[in-house]
Design an enzyme around this catalytic site. Structure first.
Site, PDB file in Angstrom:
ATOM      1  N   ASN A   1      -2.520   4.399  -8.630  1.00 61.26           N
ATOM      2  CA  ASN A   1      -2.784   4.678  -7.216  1.00 61.26           C
ATOM      3  C   ASN A   1      -1.692   5.507  -6.552  1.00 61.26           C
ATOM      4  O   ASN A   1      -1.976   6.425  -5.789  1.00 61.26           O
ATOM      5  CB  ASN A   1      -2.989   3.369  -6.435  1.00 61.26           C
ATOM      6  CG  ASN A   1      -3.542   3.644  -5.046  1.00 61.26           C
ATOM      7  OD1 ASN A   1      -4.540   4.340  -4.902  1.00 61.26           O
ATOM      8  ND2 ASN A   1      -2.884   3.136  -4.029  1.00 61.26           N
TER       9      ASN A   1
ATOM     10  N   TRP B   1      -8.851  10.869  -0.223  1.00 60.96           N
ATOM     11  CA  TRP B   1      -8.645  12.320  -0.176  1.00 60.96           C
ATOM     12  C   TRP B   1      -8.425  12.806   1.248  1.00 60.96           C
ATOM     13  O   TRP B   1      -7.566  13.664   1.498  1.00 60.96           O
ATOM     14  CB  TRP B   1      -9.816  13.050  -0.835  1.00 60.96           C
ATOM     15  CG  TRP B   1      -9.572  13.192  -2.305  1.00 60.96           C
ATOM     16  CD1 TRP B   1     -10.029  12.401  -3.303  1.00 60.96           C
ATOM     17  CD2 TRP B   1      -8.726  14.171  -2.923  1.00 60.96           C
ATOM     18  NE1 TRP B   1      -9.533  12.817  -4.515  1.00 60.96           N
ATOM     19  CE2 TRP B   1      -8.734  13.901  -4.320  1.00 60.96           C
ATOM     20  CE3 TRP B   1      -7.970  15.234  -2.457  1.00 60.96           C
ATOM     21  CZ2 TRP B   1      -8.007  14.676  -5.222  1.00 60.96           C
ATOM     22  CZ3 TRP B   1      -7.246  16.005  -3.361  1.00 60.96           C
ATOM     23  CH2 TRP B   1      -7.275  15.715  -4.730  1.00 60.96           C
TER      24      TRP B   1
END
Length: 453
Positions: A340, A381
């Protein structure tokens, strides 16, 4: 035509235990026949015919089918579109009701609206339930009744709501108290209500659907208590095996969010916060569906992206000359997983250093990630690009070199994925950090100023 039955329609909830809609179906009046549709609207768009996610779904369904057959029932599997499959099912069986769990993605909502209308025409009830989140759409609202678009106040309200209702649960012979919202649905009590049949339904093979086996290694459904307890201390270091890797199981519902959130609430608040992020992004997608394709903040759609295809290809292959970016992309390409912390670094690099539209990166991750989930992928994103809810300010630009020094100081992760690092074979940086930072700040300022006009 068989006797009357209910249909339980599996989608992103591929388990028999602790399943909200399945529980309600089994408690109902009619024997329950479980159904899964390999949806051609989705599958036909996949360019990679060796997609490990399709293989994972196929294998999971095979296991469910075997369990159901042991119970004297079976799983009905169709390879079709929902619009074509449902009229066939309604001809084949005397369907009295349909049960399913809700999905908040734009295509899923459109699909359910169509099927709901079809069933309504036949005067058949279509029951839907919340299952893959703890709180959905408008369950967590601001005091003024609005939608939260910043994570921290959302998470505080999320946690406060847990305390509003209490339930009891018998576990290991003891009665324990827990939040009502963590209480499991005891489907096992009603397994005798599955539709009984000695006729085995056909099950399409991967090759019949034009897919190939990949034999990709899928992480287990369980993680150790120790890993969760130390999650906040170790999760940022990609060289360590310190994250749960449960993403694919949450995505396809092979595990229960209620069970994992309850365990997390007892063991580690940082891990619980990661699960709250899932709910947060799911409710953002549900309430602001324009984010699937456009910036949450419209002014960010005025940024002029460079969109250099050669640089995008170098990023995709992990050949940017920035080791932590390259390690992350190579890990993703090889395994379908990326740590992550490294997801944030690679996404920031694409959007800020290379000035490539976040939608290009989002689409690449959507194709490659085993745990791809539209809401979370889009949210991540847009966070990296600065265009989303609760986003990092656009002038915050990760320095990939200092990120590597901070989180992979000994270069263990780098050397695992970029063996040529430190040799003449490793490429020079594709772009200078200082220059790229200044270029990014100028491009963003210009785009945002245009967006205000």
């Amino acid at each position: 035509m068989s006797k009357g039955i209910s249909i339980f329609w599996f989608r992103r909830d591929l388990r028999l235990e602790d399943n909200a809609a399945l529980y309600e179906a089994l408690k109902g009046e009619w024997p329950v026949l479980p159904l899964f549709i390999f949806d051609r609207h989705i599958l036909d768009k996949l360019s990679n015919r060796a997609d490990a996610r399709v293989e994972f779904i196929h294998q999971t369904l095979k296991e469910i089918k075997e369990k159901l057959q042991e119970l004297g029932s079976d799983l009905l599997v169709k390879y079709s579109t929902p619009e074509e499959a449902w009229p066939e099912i309604l001809k084949q069986f005397e369907v009295k009701a349909v049960y399913t769990n809700r999905d908040y993605e734009p295509y899923a909502r459109e699909r359910d609206e169509k099927i709901g209308h079809l069933l309504q025409e036949q005067q058949l009830p279509f029951h839907t339930y919340k299952d893959h989140v703890i709180f959905e759409e408008e369950e967590i609202l601001t005091k003024a009744g609005g939608i939260y678009t910043v994570f921290t106040p959302y998470s505080k309200s999320w946690k406060a709501k847990l305390d509003e209702r209490e339930a009891t649960l018998e576990e290991d012979g003891q009665e324990i108290k827990l939040s009502y919202y963590f209480k499991p649905y005891p489907t096992e009590k009603y397994f005798s209500n599955f539709h009984q049949t000695d006729q085995a339904f056909s099950f399409p093979t991967l090759s019949e659907m034009d897919f190939h086996a990949t034999n990709t290694e899928i992480p287990p459904k369980t993680v150790s208590r120790g890993l969760i307890k130390q999650y906040d201390e170790k999760r940022d270091y990609p060289a360590l095996e310190a994250t749960s890797r449960l993403g694919i199981h949450f995505r396809f519902g092979t595990i229960s969010i209620r069970e994992k959130a309850r365990r997390a609430s007892q063991l580690n608040e940082t891990f619980l916060n990661e699960l709250i992020w899932r709910d947060f992004y799911a409710q953002i997608l549900a309430n602001f569906p324009h984010v699937a394709g456009k910036s949450f903040r419209p002014e960010y759609d005025f940024i002029e992206w460079r969109n250099n295809e050669e640089e995008f290809a170098a990023w995709c292959k992990g050949e940017t000359g920035y080791p932590i970016v390259d390690a992350g992309m190579r890990e993703l390409n090889a395994t379908g997983f990326m740590h992550n912390r490294v997801r944030m670094i690679t996404a920031s690099f694409l959007t800020k250093h290379l000035l490539i539209d976040w939608r290009w990166g989002e689409a690449y991750f959507a194709e490659k990630l085993l745990d791809f989930d539209l809401a979370s992928n889009n949210g991540g994103w847009q966070w990296a690009a600065g265009s989303g809810t609760d986003a990092a300010p656009y002038f915050r630009i990760f320095n990939p070199t200092s990120q590597m020094e901070k989180f992979d100081k000994e270069k263990v992760y780098i050397k695992r994925w970029v063996p040529e690092y430190g040799t003449a074979a490793y490429p020079e940086p594709i772009v200078d950090h200082k220059m790229a930072r200044e270029r990014c700040l100028a491009a963003y300022k210009e785009g945002l100023d245009r967006g205000k006009e």
